[in-house]
Design a protein around this motif. Structure first.
Motif, PDB file in Angstrom:
ATOM      1  N   ASP A   1      -6.783  -2.849   3.079  1.00 16.22           N
ATOM      2  CA  ASP A   1      -5.579  -3.569   2.238  1.00 16.22           C
ATOM      3  C   ASP A   1      -5.416  -5.578   2.760  1.00 16.22           C
ATOM      4  OD1 ASP A   1      -3.644  -1.534   1.509  1.00 16.22           O
ATOM      5  OD2 ASP A   1      -3.541  -0.911   3.849  1.00 16.22           O
TER       6      ASP A   1
ATOM      7  N   ASP B   1       0.469  -1.000   0.071  1.00 15.57           N
ATOM      8  CA  ASP B   1      -0.202   0.286  -0.201  1.00 15.57           C
ATOM      9  C   ASP B   1       0.720   1.009  -0.140  1.00 15.57           C
ATOM     10  OD1 ASP B   1      -2.089   1.551   0.634  1.00 15.57           O
ATOM     11  OD2 ASP B   1      -1.462   1.765   2.879  1.00 15.57           O
TER      12      ASP B   1
ATOM     13  N   ASP C   1      -0.145   4.779   0.922  1.00 19.01           N
ATOM     14  CA  ASP C   1      -0.337   6.255   2.082  1.00 19.01           C
ATOM     15  C   ASP C   1      -0.458   5.286   2.874  1.00 19.01           C
ATOM     16  OD1 ASP C   1      -1.139   8.371   0.316  1.00 19.01           O
ATOM     17  OD2 ASP C   1      -2.761   7.525  -0.774  1.00 19.01           O
ATOM     18  N   ASN C   2       0.377   6.650   4.409  1.00 15.33           N
ATOM     19  CA  ASN C   2       0.768   5.424   5.093  1.00 15.33           C
ATOM     20  C   ASN C   2       1.173   4.675   5.100  1.00 15.33           C
ATOM     21  OD1 ASN C   2       0.046   7.624   6.866  1.00 15.33           O
ATOM     22  ND2 ASN C   2      -2.147   7.657   6.969  1.00 15.33           N
ATOM     23  N   THR C   3       1.895   4.211   4.651  1.00 15.49           N
ATOM     24  CA  THR C   3       2.310   2.290   4.746  1.00 15.49           C
ATOM     25  C   THR C   3       3.988   2.962   4.419  1.00 15.49           C
ATOM     26  OG1 THR C   3       1.053   1.043   4.173  1.00 15.49           O
ATOM     27  CG2 THR C   3       2.613  -0.130   3.930  1.00 15.49           C
TER      28      THR C   3
ATOM     29  N   ASP D   1      -1.420  -0.760   6.214  1.00 12.85           N
ATOM     30  CA  ASP D   1      -1.954   0.161   7.142  1.00 12.85           C
ATOM     31  C   ASP D   1      -3.599  -0.525   7.499  1.00 12.85           C
ATOM     32  OD1 ASP D   1      -2.066   2.005   5.635  1.00 12.85           O
ATOM     33  OD2 ASP D   1      -2.687   3.103   6.769  1.00 12.85           O
ATOM     34  N   GLN D   2      -4.355  -0.290   6.401  1.00 15.29           N
ATOM     35  CA  GLN D   2      -5.704  -0.703   6.551  1.00 15.29           C
ATOM     36  C   GLN D   2      -6.606  -2.515   6.866  1.00 15.29           C
ATOM     37  OE1 GLN D   2      -8.072   2.658   5.054  1.00 15.29           O
ATOM     38  NE2 GLN D   2      -7.185   3.478   4.384  1.00 15.29           N
TER      39      GLN D   2
HETATM   40 MG   LIG Z   1      -2.710   3.028   3.539  1.00 16.47          MG
END
Ligand SMILES: [Mg+2]
Length: 172
Positions: free
Chosen positions: A122, A33, A35-37, A117-118
């Motif tokens: 994910d 992933d 975003d934020n990963t 992260d989700q």
């Molecule tokens: Mg993410």
């Protein structure tokens, strides 16, 4: 149904992924992933340690592909910089793009780990596709409002389910 929300492994960041353990399980490729990963949400900035991690996994023979529900432009910038393929507008947790990513990397599904992260995109998508799934803690707290709503649900799921998931982290 709840089983599909369970990651197989749970770590703080990409840097904590146990590469040797995964190799021993014949994992050879990562679907990641964005975003934020890999980056903070909606940012193109790559932390030096993250870039270094990508150099390291490539040197160790792992393949990688970015899979994101976002539009092409930002994902391409990051993917080009890391010199790895990407799939945008992936419609996670639908299975199609996960299967395409496995194909793009030229590996089998049992050799592929999903990292994100989700839980509801994910992890759910990776599990539905029959892939090994690794949950990371989000890099930053600033994020899209829809994601925030998912997070509230995630807190409940995580509290109840993650006690049984291996990995160094138990809290979130
Ligand atoms: Mg993410």
């Amino acid at each position: 149904m709840l089983e599909l929300l369970h990651p197989h492994y749970y770590v703080d960041t990409l840097l904590d992924i146990p590469l040797d353990e995964l190799k021993a399980q014949n994992i050879e490729a990562f679907i990641l992933d964005l975003d934020n990963t890999i980056t903070e949400w909606n940012s193109n900035e790559l932390r030096g340690e993250i870039e270094e991690w990508f150099r390291r996994i490539k040197a160790e023979g792992f393949k990688a592909c970015i899979l994101s529900n976002n539009a092409e432009r930002r994902i391409k910038l990051v993917a080009d910089r890391l010199d790895i393929p990407f799939i945008h507008r992936a419609a996670k947790p639908r299975r199609g793009a996960f299967r395409r990513a496995v194909e793009v990397m030229g590996v089998r599904s049992d050799q592929t780990a999903v990292v994100g992260d989700q839980i509801f995109t994910d992890i759910l998508g990776g599990n539905r596709t029959g892939l090994y799934t690794i949950l990371v803690k989000p890099l930053a707290r600033r994020e899209f409002i829809g994601t925030k709503i998912n997070r509230t649900l995630e807190i409940f799921v995580l509290r109840h389910l993650l006690r049984r998931v291996p990995g160094p982290r138990r809290d979130r």
